[in-house]
Design an enzyme around this catalytic site. Structure first.
Site, PDB file in Angstrom:
ATOM      1  CG  HIS A 328      11.634 -95.223  30.764  1.00  0.00           C
ATOM      2  ND1 HIS A 328      11.269 -95.152  32.086  1.00  0.00           N
ATOM      3  CD2 HIS A 328      11.279 -94.030  30.212  1.00  0.00           C
ATOM      4  CE1 HIS A 328      10.721 -93.982  32.332  1.00  0.00           C
ATOM      5  NE2 HIS A 328      10.711 -93.279  31.209  1.00  0.00           N
ATOM      6  CB  CYS A 329       6.827 -97.142  27.819  1.00  0.00           C
ATOM      7  SG  CYS A 329       5.663 -96.669  26.528  1.00  0.00           S
ATOM      8  CB  VAL A 330       8.995 -91.923  26.056  1.00  0.00           C
ATOM      9  CG1 VAL A 330       8.843 -90.427  26.156  1.00  0.00           C
ATOM     10  CG2 VAL A 330      10.457 -92.302  26.188  1.00  0.00           C
ATOM     11  N   GLY A 333       5.247 -93.026  30.318  1.00  0.00           N
ATOM     12  CA  GLY A 333       5.914 -92.275  31.375  1.00  0.00           C
ATOM     13  C   GLY A 333       6.340 -93.121  32.543  1.00  0.00           C
TER      14      GLY A 333
END
Length: 502
Positions: A328-330, A333
């Site tokens: 999950h790439c912050v 998003g």
């Protein structure tokens, strides 16, 4: 004869009263406990036999069982609220799907746009002093890279990463409520049975409640009471309750109670062991990948209500199971999965190229600024040198040139263009360093056809990766979606084969 008839009539009256009270108790079970709501799930508990030694049924009030049931259902409802199924946190708008965290996504766009605006407005015009073609090429290259960067960024951020559709949440909630009601009936019956056994162990209810002095009449009364109890509690539909008539001696009562407790505990232990075995068996499904010896364990996801497909994982941030989940790439998003990994890889590579381009061109522009500007201190020194040209030595020339260059650099840094060049050089160096490590790491994963979470958990550490088909074929799969059908199987279907060709 008249006395015997009167006694028989009294015995029959007592039997009728007991039957009516037992019928009322059965209605309490059916209405408040909900025994007959799910006949399929009731079969799981029909094998549990409770042995209950009963005395006079008049000692028990009708509201006891319902009160026990209400207390147990309240406890189970509290547990159910704690385990309440959470909805997905992903945001949907037509075909656009994105994650819940958008603050860092905005920060990512600011990091790209702000240096680009400074570079285009303030620094690119400096290239006109060097060459007209250099200025035009700077505009074309920077704008082209920005278009590629934002195209891949938005496509990765608003594309469905491969979210697996959940099972019906409402049905799973109803099933949980039904299970809690059945568990509540089980607890209520256990409490009711154990409380009745404790009362029997203390005294003999039937002998104390008898109103007759003759032994023959007492025997008839005991036989009538036992038969009515057996008739009233015979196979209630969910639990089999066996009623046994106690003897007159207290020693026999205590021995029977101890034996009954032991038998009940053994049955409960066996049932608990069977339930634990069933849970362990249904928690995973082993699947063989292709022709290799590798067996993939597909875990059952409680939140989504399904078995996860191979290489699929549950994202705690978005609260979804994602196909070919990478991470999950912050900063974007959104989850990175099967459908948007290619855009993610293109985004980080184009951003790395753009950062290196800004870094190199900023160094060129800073050199041009230093060479074209002259500090006031150097102008004064030049006037002094021209006036004293006769005393000028070659050794002093090197020192003077070094001092001039330092003065020009310091003076250039004080200007707006020079300060922006230094800012972009520092920013570009940091971004190039970080993105360089990230891109090189994902190149290694792409060539071996692994995901970030698989590499982090070291799933293929002690064995050969069954998905690795060579670096050229892996590039086609990961970056060009060529024959990307690793998970083309419905693991939740009972008719599926346990052999997956990768």
């Amino acid at each position: 004869m008249v006395n015997n008839n009167n006694k028989n009539n009294k015995i029959n009256d007592r039997e009728n009263e007991e039957n009516e009270k037992n019928k009322k108790k059965d209605k309490i079970y059916e209405n408040k406990i909900g025994i007959n709501e799910n006949n399929n799930e009731n079969n799981n508990y029909q094998n549990e036999n409770f042995i209950y030694t009963s005395g006079d049924s008049n000692d028990t009030q009708e509201g006891d069982i319902s009160e026990i049931q209400e207390e147990s259902t309240n406890e189970n409802n509290k547990k159910l609220k704690k385990r309440k199924i959470k909805k997905t946190k992903s945001l949907y708008f037509y075909k656009c799907v994105t994650g819940p965290d958008k603050l860092f996504f905005i920060v990512t766009q600011i990091f790209i746009l702000v240096p680009s605006l400074f570079f285009e407005i303030k620094l690119v015009p400096i290239s006109l002093e060097i060459s007209k073609k250099l200025e035009i090429s700077n505009y074309i290259i920077t704008l082209t890279l920005l278009v590629f960067i934002f195209y891949n960024l938005y496509k990765c951020a608003f594309t469905n990463p491969g979210i697996i559709t959940r099972n019906n949440i409402e049905e799973s909630k109803k099933d949980k409520i039904k299970l809690t009601k059945l568990q509540a009936t089980k607890k209520a019956l256990k409490k009711f049975i154990t409380s009745g056994m404790d009362e029997i162990a203390n005294d003999d209810p039937i002998s104390s409640s008898s109103d007759f002095s003759d032994s023959d009449d007492d025997d008839q009364d005991e036989q009538g009471g036992s038969s009515s109890a057996r008739n009233s509690f015979e196979n209630s539909g969910d639990f089999i309750v066996e009623m046994e008539q106690p003897t007159n001696s207290n020693n026999n009562n205590s021995n029977n109670n101890n034996n009954n407790n032991k038998n009940r505990n053994r049955n409960n232990n066996n049932n608990n062991n069977n339930n634990n075995n069933n849970k362990n068996q249904s928690k995973y499904k082993e699947i063989q990948i292709g022709d290799s010896d590798f067996k993939y364990k597909c875990k059952f996801c409680i939140t989504c209500g399904l078995y996860r497909e191979p290489r699929s994982f549950h994202c705690s941030t978005c609260n979804n199971c994602v196909e070919n989940f990478d991470h999950h790439c912050v900063w974007i998003g959104n989850c990175i999965g099967r459908r948007n990994y290619r855009e993610f890889f293109y985004f980080i590579t184009t951003t790395l190229i753009y950062a290196l381009y800004l870094l190199s061109m900023s160094i060129v522009f800073l050199n041009q600024i230093v060479n074209t500007t002259e500090s006031p201190a150097n102008k004064i020194n030049n006037n002094n040198i021209n006036s004293n040209s006769s005393n000028h030595n070659s050794s002093n020339d090197l020192n003077e040139k070094f001092e001039k260059s330092i003065n020009n650099i310091l003076y250039a840094l004080r200007t707006t263009s020079g300060g922006l060049c230094i800012f972009i050089i520092i920013f570009g160096f940091i971004m190039s360093l970080l993105l360089g490590f990230l891109v090189s790491y994902h190149i290694r994963l792409t060539l071996s056809n692994k995901s970030t979470i698989e590499d982090f958990k070291k799933i293929f550490e002690n064995q050969i990766n069954p998905y690795d088909k060579g670096w050229l074929f892996n590039l086609k799969i990961k970056l060009f979606n060529f024959n990307n059908s690793n998970n083309n199987i419905n693991i939740n279907n009972n008719n599926t084969n346990n052999n997956i060709n990768s």
